[in-house]
Design a protein around this motif. Structure first.
Motif, mmCIF file in Angstrom:
data_model
loop_
_atom_site.group_PDB
_atom_site.id
_atom_site.type_symbol
_atom_site.label_atom_id
_atom_site.label_comp_id
_atom_site.label_asym_id
_atom_site.label_seq_id
_atom_site.Cartn_x
_atom_site.Cartn_y
_atom_site.Cartn_z
ATOM 1 N N THR B 12 176.762 91.904 -7.297
ATOM 2 C CA THR B 12 178.139 92.076 -7.531
ATOM 3 C C THR B 12 178.127 92.357 -9.227
ATOM 4 O O THR B 12 179.225 93.182 -9.821
ATOM 5 C CB THR B 12 179.027 91.204 -7.054
ATOM 6 O OG1 THR B 12 179.047 91.236 -5.825
ATOM 7 C CG2 THR B 12 180.312 91.142 -7.640
ATOM 8 N N HIS B 13 177.375 91.636 -9.830
ATOM 9 C CA HIS B 13 177.130 91.814 -11.440
ATOM 10 C C HIS B 13 175.717 92.316 -11.434
ATOM 11 O O HIS B 13 174.687 91.754 -10.947
ATOM 12 C CB HIS B 13 177.180 90.326 -11.952
ATOM 13 C CG HIS B 13 178.571 89.832 -11.775
ATOM 14 N ND1 HIS B 13 179.008 88.353 -11.619
ATOM 15 C CD2 HIS B 13 179.846 90.352 -12.265
ATOM 16 C CE1 HIS B 13 179.984 88.280 -11.546
ATOM 17 N NE2 HIS B 13 180.816 89.351 -12.155
ATOM 18 N N GLY B 14 175.638 93.264 -12.194
ATOM 19 C CA GLY B 14 174.584 94.269 -12.269
ATOM 20 C C GLY B 14 173.253 93.690 -13.125
ATOM 21 O O GLY B 14 171.931 94.177 -12.832
ATOM 22 N N ASN B 15 173.377 92.553 -13.854
ATOM 23 C CA ASN B 15 172.640 92.036 -14.518
ATOM 24 C C ASN B 15 172.060 90.480 -13.751
ATOM 25 O O ASN B 15 171.284 90.014 -14.452
ATOM 26 C CB ASN B 15 172.744 91.656 -16.007
ATOM 27 C CG ASN B 15 174.225 91.045 -15.926
ATOM 28 O OD1 ASN B 15 174.686 90.392 -15.113
ATOM 29 N ND2 ASN B 15 174.634 90.858 -17.271
ATOM 30 N N GLU B 16 172.538 90.298 -12.394
ATOM 31 C CA GLU B 16 172.122 89.195 -11.854
ATOM 32 C C GLU B 16 171.074 89.842 -10.584
ATOM 33 O O GLU B 16 171.698 90.095 -9.465
ATOM 34 C CB GLU B 16 173.287 88.526 -11.063
ATOM 35 C CG GLU B 16 174.311 88.098 -12.133
ATOM 36 C CD GLU B 16 175.604 87.285 -11.761
ATOM 37 O OE1 GLU B 16 175.642 87.328 -10.670
ATOM 38 O OE2 GLU B 16 176.307 87.018 -12.667
ATOM 39 N N VAL B 17 169.976 89.892 -11.136
ATOM 40 C CA VAL B 17 168.877 90.690 -10.411
ATOM 41 C C VAL B 17 168.125 90.113 -9.263
ATOM 42 O O VAL B 17 167.476 90.643 -8.425
ATOM 43 C CB VAL B 17 167.854 91.278 -11.357
ATOM 44 C CG1 VAL B 17 168.852 92.406 -12.408
ATOM 45 C CG2 VAL B 17 167.217 90.206 -11.992
#
Lengths: 304, 304
Positions: B12-17
């Protein structure tokens, strides 16, 4: 003393935000760091990347100090900025500096540490003085054809202060304080050399770069396993030869042989994923300090 | 069982991978997570942001689930994506889901934890079952007018699994495993409810949101002090009323009064700097579990 130009760079990578904040606070409060009477030039390495809170815009600035490419006028924001920093603060620049201190942070558990590039005597003298004062571990980066063009290599003397672990883009009071201590120790050492007060320790302990390891990857480039939880955070430590390097999502270990005495650094640094580096391997070596190191640094500071 | 649609969202947040990598590994190896016979829809929340390794492109996707704005066709990549996710997997979507599990990570030392938005009985039932199974702490986010539009609120039942500390953009085997355990526990709980096997604990322990604190800021918006090193990493812990909240670069403490019993969460989450949140404050409360919670979740799953 004011003729001894020392360049202090923060934000060479725009998402390493602690050193830029420290420099800003120092600007507002000159007592924050004792410059020991040295003429310090404080600059933000990559202001545009810092504004965007990203490592770089076109290319890693700390791989852009490549004399040949710079002479040929290589394009891109970071090559331009590298040329500009040299014109302004290079050894023959408008405000010439003999020494560059480049302040970095890392997601790896490197603690407060120094990175030295190659074996220039003046660098080794400065590193030995700081290690003697604060005990910081030193990563000696050399003989790595895939990683070149580091900022400090374009100044006659220079080293990196590397502090972690801290996420990219996150201010952390402890990391700021470690950076402040490391920088102040560098400046004090340079002052002592200039004043003929410096006494080097008998030996320098370095962790010499041997090579780097990547995660196991599938054909499409996706990682099949990650840095093993028991390896995470163990930068600078001796690792048992039976320690697995990687762990897959289903909990199975990927065992690859450790060579005895190999010590990992930069374990799981976020920015190195794109460089295909999960961690680097080093060997701890104790070098007798050579008399020409201090001499080289003295001559440099006298000429500055 | 296949009619019970459960939406599992990663990235949902692109930098939480980490969660996106877990879902990818699960896709390749269906045995990785026991879906307990449930019809699970796995999606990447914000694929474009994940590709760019940034939190979002135009706006935080996890603040875009605002029915009024979505009905009015609000513009921007994330509002579009929110509408798309609802059309595809919303409670009345093409592949309807009754429950949404949204997988996040944080730079704060939240451990493996749950976030519940408001006091919907079905959410509380699911959270109580997972807390009973794994003991995870629960952050109850409510009554915060400045933070609305969370994804899971657009499904009849849903919660966030929040794991940290981990830097943004960095894969970490331990974080992946915690996420896997949390997700599997949610799916097992839903299966047990559906099979009439679920037994709720007597009490639910929540940390109820009270408010948030920002760093002390100068007039130009720059922080004058950072989260105190002795507060960093102390999410979920009781804090002595004498503990300073902030520390300036010169080492001086900024003392602001703690109210007795206030417990911090999301201490120094990198993404919250732009939201002017250094940490949030909660109060630990023990709630007796009410019979209507499980009933609500049962009815939801029966109707799905």
């Amino acid at each position: 003393m004011s003729s001894c130009g020392v360049l202090v760079v923060a934000g060479t990578h725009g998402n390493e935000v602690n050193a830029p904040w420290l420099l800003q606070q120092w600007q507002a409060n000159p007592d924050l760091i004792d410059a020991a009477g040295l003429a310090v030039q404080k600059v933000i390495g990559n202001p545009e990347a810092l504004r965007r809170r990203c490592r770089y815009v076109d290319r890693d600035l700390n791989r852009c100090f490549l004399p040949e490419q710079l002479e040929q006028g290589a394009s891109g924001l970071e090559f331009q900025r590298a040329g500009e920093l040299l014109r302004l603060h290079g050894p023959s620049g408008e405000q010439p500096c003999a020494v560059a201190i480049d302040l970095h942070s890392t997601t790896a558990a490197m603690g407060n540490s120094l990175v030295v590039y190659g074996r220039r005597p003046a660098d080794l003298a400065l590193a030995a003085l700081v290690q003697g004062a604060l005990g910081l571990p030193i990563y000696l980066h050399e003989a790595d054809a895939q990683q070149t063009g580091f900022l400090v290599e374009s100044w006659p003397c220079g080293l990196v202060i590397e502090v972690g672990p801290v996420p990219q883009g996150l201010l952390n009071a402890g990391v700021v304080e470690q950076t402040r201590l490391g920088l102040e120790s560098c400046l004090r050492a340079l002052y002592q050399v200039r004043q003929e007060l410096a006494r080097l320790p008998d030996a320098l302990v370095v962790h010499r770069h041997l090579g780097s390891r990547d995660l196991p990857k599938a054909e499409n480039g996706e990682p099949q396993a990650l840095v093993h939880p028991e390896l995470q955070g163990r930068d600078w430590q001796n690792i048992a030869s039976t320690q697995a390097m990687f762990r897959a999502a289903d909990g199975t270990d990927r065992c690859e042989a450790w060579v005895g005495g190999e010590i990992p650094v930069f374990v799981n640094e976020a920015a190195y994923a794109e460089k295909s580096i999960a961690f680097s391997l080093t060997r701890r070596e104790v070098w007798p300090v050579e008399p020409n190191w201090l001499l080289a640094l003295k001559q440099l500071l006298a000429a500055a």
